[in-house]
Design an enzyme around this catalytic site. Structure first.
Site, PDB file in Angstrom:
ATOM      1  N   CYS A  10      -8.142  29.377 -48.586  1.00 17.33           N
ATOM      2  CA  CYS A  10      -8.432  28.506 -47.454  1.00 17.33           C
ATOM      3  C   CYS A  10      -9.732  28.893 -46.762  1.00 17.33           C
ATOM      4  O   CYS A  10     -10.297  29.961 -46.985  1.00 17.33           O
ATOM      5  CB  CYS A  10      -7.280  28.545 -46.464  1.00 17.33           C
ATOM      6  SG  CYS A  10      -5.800  27.688 -47.049  1.00 17.33           S
ATOM      7  N   HIS A  26      -8.522  25.914 -41.339  1.00 16.80           N
ATOM      8  CA  HIS A  26      -7.701  26.253 -40.178  1.00 16.80           C
ATOM      9  C   HIS A  26      -8.254  27.465 -39.447  1.00 16.80           C
ATOM     10  O   HIS A  26      -9.167  28.153 -39.922  1.00 16.80           O
ATOM     11  CB  HIS A  26      -6.252  26.519 -40.606  1.00 16.80           C
ATOM     12  CG  HIS A  26      -6.094  27.639 -41.576  1.00 16.80           C
ATOM     13  ND1 HIS A  26      -6.148  28.966 -41.213  1.00 16.80           N
ATOM     14  CD2 HIS A  26      -5.861  27.638 -42.925  1.00 16.80           C
ATOM     15  CE1 HIS A  26      -5.954  29.736 -42.271  1.00 16.80           C
ATOM     16  NE2 HIS A  26      -5.788  28.953 -43.338  1.00 16.80           N
TER      17      HIS A  26
END
Length: 304
Positions: A270, A254
């Site tokens: 992440c 992301h």
């Protein structure tokens, strides 16, 4: 609804973030569970020199080879969902292999997943997970059996007998290098673009190995820069190391509201890149696209 449960989880992470920027950066990174299907890949122009070697031709099976029989699967086997997958599945035989996984398997009905050709049935794979059509990359074939990357697990595979699934082409691949903090998008084995990325902090490192794009979800908070999130098939290596409000979430790919932390280890595992880069990947990659995280490639990609 599933999204409601996830949104409350993200809201908890957001409240923690209100204490200060450091907590914000640590608490709101793993992706939620509300997934939506991704768009079909769009064509790209001329690509730079190949940086990942093409997959070798697979040998044709000998007609003399026998097909191990698939043991009947009990009706009460668990179904693989967004939650951590059941144990007992074998390790990925080559988790750091950066050769493209160019073909995926999409179940057309619920199918049993085994620990080996002719082995034990351990779980079922359904056509969808959290409402998203499931596509898993194929990593190996034997006569009558196909091995795929297991969803909701790290560096694990499952063996499926013939029937109950279709194959789809997967032209794209994402390679993430932890040491140089670099993400490279490949198409048909050729590097298209590279971006600097932020990765997991000490104790919550971005998991090594092969995984794949499971699906996408809208950004639950403004910190994601208003850009959708890719949920990957991987989960944190240590699920208890992440903040309480993020327990049960998958590793995500992301963007963020600022690019100031690119090139650093600041996330909860992440992979964070620029908003423009994330938008391009969202437009080009389909669910099932292989992602492999390594320490470093032998040579930098042509786009680095």
């Amino acid at each position: 609804m599933l999204f409601d449960r996830l949104f409350s989880r993200w809201t908890f992470g957001w409240l923690l973030a209100a204490v200060g920027v450091p907590v914000l950066l640590a608490a709101a990174l793993l992706v939620g569970r509300a997934l939506t299907a991704g768009p079909a890949p769009a064509p790209v122009g001329a690509a730079p020199t190949a940086a990942v070697p093409p997959a070798p031709d697979e040998p044709s099976p000998s007609p003399e080879e026998s097909v191990p029989a698939a043991a009947p699967a009990p009706d009460d086997l668990p179904v693989v969902t967004y939650d951590p997958a059941p144990g007992g599945f074998p390790a990925d035989p080559d988790p750091a292999d950066t050769r493209p996984l160019a073909e995926g398997l999409a179940p057309t009905r619920t199918v049993a997943a085994y620990d080996a050709p002719g082995g034990r049935p351990l779980a079922f794979l359904a056509p969808t997970i959290s409402g998203v059509e499931l596509t898993v990359p194929i990593v190996e074939r034997r006569v009558g059996w196909t091995a795929v990357l297991l969803p909701s697990a790290n560096r694990r595979i499952a063996w499926l007998p013939e029937g109950g699934w279709n194959t789809v082409a997967l032209p794209d691949q994402i390679v993430v290098e932890r040491r140089p903090h670099r993400l490279t998008w490949f198409r048909d084995g050729r590097a298209v673009r590279s971006w600097e990325v932020s990765l997991g902090m000490p104790g919550q490192s971005t998991p090594l190995g092969r995984t794949f794009v499971l699906g996408r979800t809208p950004p639950p908070q403004d910190v994601y820069g208003g850009v959708d999130i890719f949920a990957l098939g991987a989960i944190p290596d240590d699920p208890h190391a992440v903040p309480t409000g993020l327990r049960g979430a998958h590793i995500g790919l992301h963007s963020w509201y600022t690019d100031d932390t690119l090139g650093r280890n600041v996330t909860n595992g992440c992979i964070r890149l620029t908003r423009s880069g994330q938008r391009q990947l969202l437009a080009e990659l389909r669910p099932g696209t292989a992602v492999v995280v390594v320490d470093q490639l032998p040579a930098p990609p042509a786009t680095a």
